[in-house]
Scaffold this motif. Structure first.
Motif, mmCIF file in Angstrom:
data_model
loop_
_atom_site.group_PDB
_atom_site.id
_atom_site.type_symbol
_atom_site.label_atom_id
_atom_site.label_comp_id
_atom_site.label_asym_id
_atom_site.label_seq_id
_atom_site.Cartn_x
_atom_site.Cartn_y
_atom_site.Cartn_z
ATOM 1 N N SER A 19 0.780 -1.239 -0.002
ATOM 2 C CA SER A 19 -0.180 -0.191 0.038
ATOM 3 C C SER A 19 0.760 1.225 -0.052
ATOM 4 N N LEU A 22 1.278 2.732 -3.469
ATOM 5 C CA LEU A 22 0.196 3.446 -3.965
ATOM 6 C C LEU A 22 0.423 4.944 -3.398
ATOM 7 N N SER A 23 0.436 4.981 -2.175
ATOM 8 C CA SER A 23 0.565 6.117 -1.503
ATOM 9 C C SER A 23 1.613 7.010 -1.965
ATOM 10 N N ALA A 26 0.661 8.288 -5.548
ATOM 11 C CA ALA A 26 -0.262 9.364 -5.258
ATOM 12 C C ALA A 26 0.341 10.757 -4.855
ATOM 13 N N ARG A 27 1.343 10.623 -3.901
ATOM 14 C CA ARG A 27 2.078 12.014 -3.750
ATOM 15 C C ARG A 27 2.777 12.490 -4.769
ATOM 16 N N GLU A 30 0.437 14.012 -7.459
ATOM 17 C CA GLU A 30 -0.168 15.210 -6.872
ATOM 18 C C GLU A 30 0.997 16.356 -7.009
ATOM 19 N N SER A 37 -5.155 15.989 -4.171
ATOM 20 C CA SER A 37 -4.900 14.623 -3.528
ATOM 21 C C SER A 37 -5.776 13.694 -3.900
ATOM 22 N N ARG A 41 -4.864 10.313 -5.852
ATOM 23 C CA ARG A 41 -5.021 8.907 -5.340
ATOM 24 C C ARG A 41 -5.843 8.077 -6.353
ATOM 25 N N LYS A 42 -6.913 8.576 -6.828
ATOM 26 C CA LYS A 42 -7.553 7.620 -7.947
ATOM 27 C C LYS A 42 -6.728 7.199 -9.080
ATOM 28 N N ALA A 45 -4.429 4.434 -8.167
ATOM 29 C CA ALA A 45 -5.119 3.154 -7.971
ATOM 30 C C ALA A 45 -5.423 2.698 -9.209
ATOM 31 N N SER A 97 8.190 7.477 -7.465
ATOM 32 C CA SER A 97 7.480 6.573 -6.523
ATOM 33 C C SER A 97 8.111 5.539 -6.064
#
Length: 168
Positions: A19, A22-23, A26-27, A30, A37, A41-42, A45, A97
């Protein structure tokens, strides 16, 4: 006659909590695309799900490293949302990432180095079979203190095949 026990683990999702990837994605999305945010995140995913589905397509002669598959898929994910990006930006998002993830990765809840040592002590060999890119996977193993525990590490990039292909 003594039977030898060989124990193999998958790395991501079995020993390592994914997980955080993914975080991290997303960061980075963004930050680099200046998205809200929730939207980032969408996107992360969606990108992860699409990448996971595409990886098995790239076996044998068609083999591509996971980071290249991920970057192409990310660019297509952005394009599907009406966001124009370059291959370079998509590759940087993937690279950044993974770097963030490796630096913050944790073992899954309930997995400990002590448990893995006990399994190694009662088995003939302890191995990892995992999809991924060599450099990132080996860096993750070292960072989490797992590298010395395993007598065998099989990484998809090194055998040019992804699970469930028999070659890996």
């Amino acid at each position: 006659m003594r039977r030898e026990a060989f124990v193999f683990f998958d790395l991501g999702g079995t020993l390592v909590e994914l997980s955080g990837l993914l975080s991290a994605a997303a960061r980075v999305i963004e930050r680099d695309l200046e998205l809200q945010s929730m939207y980032a995140r969408k996107m992360a995913a969606d990108w992860a799900a699409k990448t996971t589905l595409r990886i098995p397509w790239y076996q044998g002669r068609r083999f591509l490293p996971e980071k290249l598959i991920a970057a192409r898929t990310l660019r297509e994910t952005f394009r599907g949302e009406g966001i124009s990006t370059s291959d370079e930006l998509a590759s940087r998002v993937v690279r950044d990432s993974w770097r963030i993830f490796i630096n913050r990765a944790e073992l899954r809840h309930g997995v400990t180095i002590a448990q893995l040592r006990r399994v190694r002590n009662i088995s003939s060999s302890l191995g990892i079979v995992t999809d991924g890119d060599s450099r990132e996977t080996r860096n993750l193993l070292v960072r989490l203190g797992l590298a010395r525990l395993f007598t065998s590490v099989t990484i998809s990039e090194e055998v040019r095949a992804y699970k469930p292909n028999r070659r890996i």
